[in-house]
Design an enzyme around this catalytic site. Sequence first.
Site, PDB file in Angstrom:
ATOM      1  N   CYS A 161      47.689  43.912  45.637  1.00  0.00           N
ATOM      2  CA  CYS A 161      46.431  43.596  46.313  1.00  0.00           C
ATOM      3  C   CYS A 161      46.639  43.560  47.832  1.00  0.00           C
ATOM      4  CB  CYS A 161      45.859  42.283  45.758  1.00  0.00           C
ATOM      5  SG  CYS A 161      44.112  42.080  46.100  1.00  0.00           S
ATOM      6  N   HIS A 179      46.073  42.766  39.542  1.00  0.00           N
ATOM      7  CA  HIS A 179      46.999  41.622  39.603  1.00  0.00           C
ATOM      8  C   HIS A 179      47.771  41.428  38.299  1.00  0.00           C
ATOM      9  CE1 HIS A 179      45.759  39.790  43.426  1.00  0.00           C
ATOM     10  NE2 HIS A 179      44.551  40.235  43.134  1.00  0.00           N
ATOM     11  N   GLU A 213      50.350  39.745  37.883  1.00  0.00           N
ATOM     12  CA  GLU A 213      50.838  38.355  37.816  1.00  0.00           C
ATOM     13  C   GLU A 213      49.781  37.413  37.240  1.00  0.00           C
ATOM     14  OE1 GLU A 213      49.523  39.678  40.388  1.00  0.00           O
ATOM     15  OE2 GLU A 213      48.702  38.208  41.791  1.00  0.00           O
TER      16      GLU A 213
END
Lengths: 765, 90, 90, 232
Positions: free
Chosen positions: D85, D202, D204
Amino acid sequence: MSKADGAITEVPVSARAGDPPITPELVADHGLSEDEYERIQRIMGREPTFTELGVFSAMWSEHCGYKNSKRLLKLLPISAPWVIQGPGENAGVIDVGDGYALAFKIESHNHPSAVEPYQGAATGVGGILRDIFTMGARPVAVLDSLRFGDLTSGRVRYLFDGVVRGIGDYGNCVGIPNIGGEVAFDRGYEGNPIVNAMCLGLMKKEELITASASGVGNTLMAVGARTGRDGIHGATFASEELSEDSDESSRPQVQVGDPFTEKLLLEASLELIASGAITGIQDMGAAGITSSASEMAGRAGNGVEMEMSSVPVREKGMTPYEILLSESQERMLVVAEKGRENEVREILEKWELEAAEIGCVTDDGRFRILEDGLAVANIPALPLTDGCPTYEREGLESSEIQNLRNTDLSEHLIPEGDLTKTFLKLLGSPNVASKRWIYHQYDTTVRTATAVRPGGDSGVIRIRGTTRAIAATTDCNGRLVYLEPRTGAKIAMAEAARNLVCVGAVPTAVTNNLNFGNPLKSHIYYQLREAVLGMAEACDTFETPVTGGNVSLYNETDGRAIYPTPVIGMVGVIEDVEKITPQAFQRTGDIIVLLGTNTNEIGGSEYLYITASLVAGTPPAVNLDAERSLQQTVLEMNYELKIRSAHDCSEGGLACALAEAVLGDGDNPFGASITLDDQIRPVPLLFGEGQGRIIVSCDPLSLEAVLRIAKKHDVPAIQIGYVTEASEGFQITTREGMVSASLSKLSSTYFDTLSSLMTVTTASS
Amino acid sequence: MSQFQLEIRVKPRPGLLDPQGKAIHNALHSLGWDSIEDVRVGKVIYLELEADSREIAVDRVHAMCRKLLSNPVTEDFEVSVSEEVEAEPL
Amino acid sequence: MSQFQLEIRVKPRPGLLDPQGKAIHNALHSLGWDSIEDVRVGKVIYLELEADSREIAVDRVHAMCRKLLSNPVTEDFEVSVSEEVEAEPL
Amino acid sequence: MRAAVVTFPGSNCDYDLYKAIQQVGGEASFVWHRERGLESYDAVLLPGGFSYGDYLRAGAIARMSPIMEDVVEFANNGGAVLGICNGFQILCEAGLLPGALVRNASLSFQSKDVRLRVERTDTLFTTGYTLGQTLRVPIAHGEGNYEADQRTLEQLETEGRVVFRYVDQAGETTEDANPNGSWHNIAGITNATGNVLGMMPHPERSMEQLLGSVDGVALFTSLGSNLAMLTN
Ligand SMILES: Nc1ncnc2c1ncn2[C@@H]1O[C@H](COP(=O)(O)OP(=O)(O)O)[C@@H](O)[C@H]1O
Ligand SMILES: [Mg+2]
């Protein structure tokens, strides 16, 4: 000088050159009545200076002084064993188990958003975040509760678009997930939108800090952004009605938010608190330095002295009056322990922020302001913060509303044309349709803790390192409060609690935002009092104390008030994250059970608004004890792992709630086949908004247990159908006709409404 | 009829905080450009327009600014004509 | 030393997508301004600078643009001096 | 794996990334943007967020931070660098990856789950996936619209440097599946040597079923095991 203040060697206060003389007009311009001004003179023992008048005006505004609401707020239950901090601080705090405490609060930014939707909403989020992290808690979630006029108006679309962008850009940048909220569109909010933002923060219990200026001799420091001329007298402004020319005259009061600075301030503040170098910290919110300093002094029973020329400013030539009343954003007032100022400065420097020593805590109980060493204001602190007169007014219901309530609705019980058409119209109404267009602009997953995102009955945030989670929701149907304030407020409470139990959370505590019109009008005061009474009763029954909130009055345009809107922000605790219940159906073949009873009521419903443009009738009856039993029933089913989904019925009634349960987030929809056997006309049966109903689904093998648990709590429960494949469509059969639609039709109707309405150009005027 | 090229500059009102300007200012400072002051950031919009005269073109763009291109509450705007080309006769 | 007021216009490169320009274009159309073409949106940055000469001031700002203020992949820039004020002698 | 999570003022996914590394057994440390020296790490991760508020252009100011010289050096020495990002935006601004990320075509911030198709399984970050596999991962950005000049774009395709693309439920790169207008539905790319990966989604945030998806786990386990192989 009055002896009672204990002032002995009082510094004489100099009138500043260039300050206007105090005239009755000037006093009136400051929003103070003649009586209030006399009271100020008595407190001061003399005529106040211009600077002092400004200070009183801000502190005694409705926004800071709660003149017209304080006595009513006393009626709310505020205590329970799990309440750590009740009303009166920056935010309420409750014990949520495993050593964790939750700080939470809601706040309004209605007036600024009406003038400048983007910045108004953005700075609203900024303010509520600061209220949370100044308690020592890390913000972990925000919610937003919004009201606008009908989306057919270009101006309304402009406001809506700006508000959503403002909330999104601010929260996204700081990195706080949005987990829910609500929005309603109704001509009752034309010209006067409601923008309420709620924030939740988590901390270890021992990390709690309160905002008080303790320790005589300690140093006051201004931290964060510089002070500019923006938002001077915002607090007073928020306490006045908007008029035609508000747009023009209030321009210089627009405050611009800087979420980047906020993020740095957030990290710096939490580090400051952890360092132990400070004894108190407070946001410079409404009424700026004035309120933060005087409130902190007031809480500690101390005084403060501040030198205005030491305050870092953004513009040259700012007067003490302007500095004291500026509402520039992203600023904090910090009380540093004497001798540890450098630690404070170092932490702020690391975060690329400024910190300036601007004064100290004194023992004389005075709020004293110096300009280059000369006193320009010297006010006893306690009367300033607590001496604001409070009023109890006469409340009288308007006959207009009595008439509305008595409207004969019988002709509306008969459906006009095809039931399915009506159903789709309702499902696609902006008030019922998916709010995806909004929350797809909000980061909902940052911080990797969001277990239920917006779109469910409540948002859920897990607490890392434990099995626990916090659920939160905001609710209020202003139409119902308008038609019958006490009932409407109870319904808001009941709906909030239902939304919590649907995800498996135990309703625990409440913050509220009282958005009302001008309380000096007796019918408005009536609404306010009735709503508070209804809320209080429900808080008692549900054992959900109020730990804080916000009051926003004077929400009127050209004399027309908004619907009374006491927004309930309710939080609940989930002990085991594995037991979170989704809103959507989960498996083909599961049994769908309705808990609660269908009724013949359509008063105040979205159905009436959509089909007849009517806001009329009696709101649905609400039985708080029955609601409580219903809550316990669902919680027990959840605890026993007997249900696979739960969803409450609200706007749009049973039919729309069922549609939402088949659709889920649109990715993996189911079908449903429903048969309603009630002896009720199809309109109220399908679209009425009768209270106390929740739809659950369960494995056929659990049905018996589900019915047994309901019975144990005396809650009516009946099997109404079963979950099917999406390809089999969505059908509800009643004694007098049916609703039938394909899933693709449901899906486009429900999900595309808002975005297609909002692709129309939104000019600012 | 002529074809006009217009340039519209929309900038934050004086007195209002300009967080973007502030951040750029700080960044330029830390890169060593330290004699800089008063950084403000706005939008510039270029467009082409057909109109009978320069005045009409500018008037029309002023109306667009008030209605759509600028936010009257937080921004000021300026319009200038950067080019005028006689439209080809049909 | 003089004080210079500079204006920097950063605009999307021709040929690259300009979603903002496109959106404004559409919005203007739907509001009835239909003789408009080629809408492009960029940024304008105003700053003040002290320098020995106009050339030095402009050079310096060009350096800022190359280093920070514009992205060569997607943007072009133009610099103009809008005002020059002789600094007061000390 | 010892991973440096580089934080800038305004980073806000730093903690999420840190936790993801820990979850797969790695050792994560935060490195503040004013610090220097990355020699002791096996991987350098640039997290999401709004460094410097994304003012001017996303990533433009952060790219000037002292630590970025070290990140460039680390990458040029073949070290594993991942930008997610805002991290991706910074890598582009720093010239470690080609192109730029401009405003979403919709002009609105987009936050939702998207589906990604894995286009390369031979990078340090993607060996744990199968070619063509579809992942469900959240995005949350306002400037994720991947742009470059025509030559660069063609080069990316011919060299097979697109690692992830936005696809629909059926795995197709449709226009509807593209959340931001990126050219060829690009969601993530790698540099010519394959040691630098930038992506807008994302991973994560996709580490636990409770939070909606576990499709990000393989990215971090791939990185961990590939680095372990390299150092052994
Ligand atoms: N302004 C908003 N911001 C974020 N989420 C919203 C907003 N408005 C509605 N939502 C979400 O959309 C869903 C439906 O909202 P609503 O119909 O008000 O739910 P309910 O009737 O269960 O209270 C909820 O999950 C809610 O959190
Ligand atoms: Mg609900």
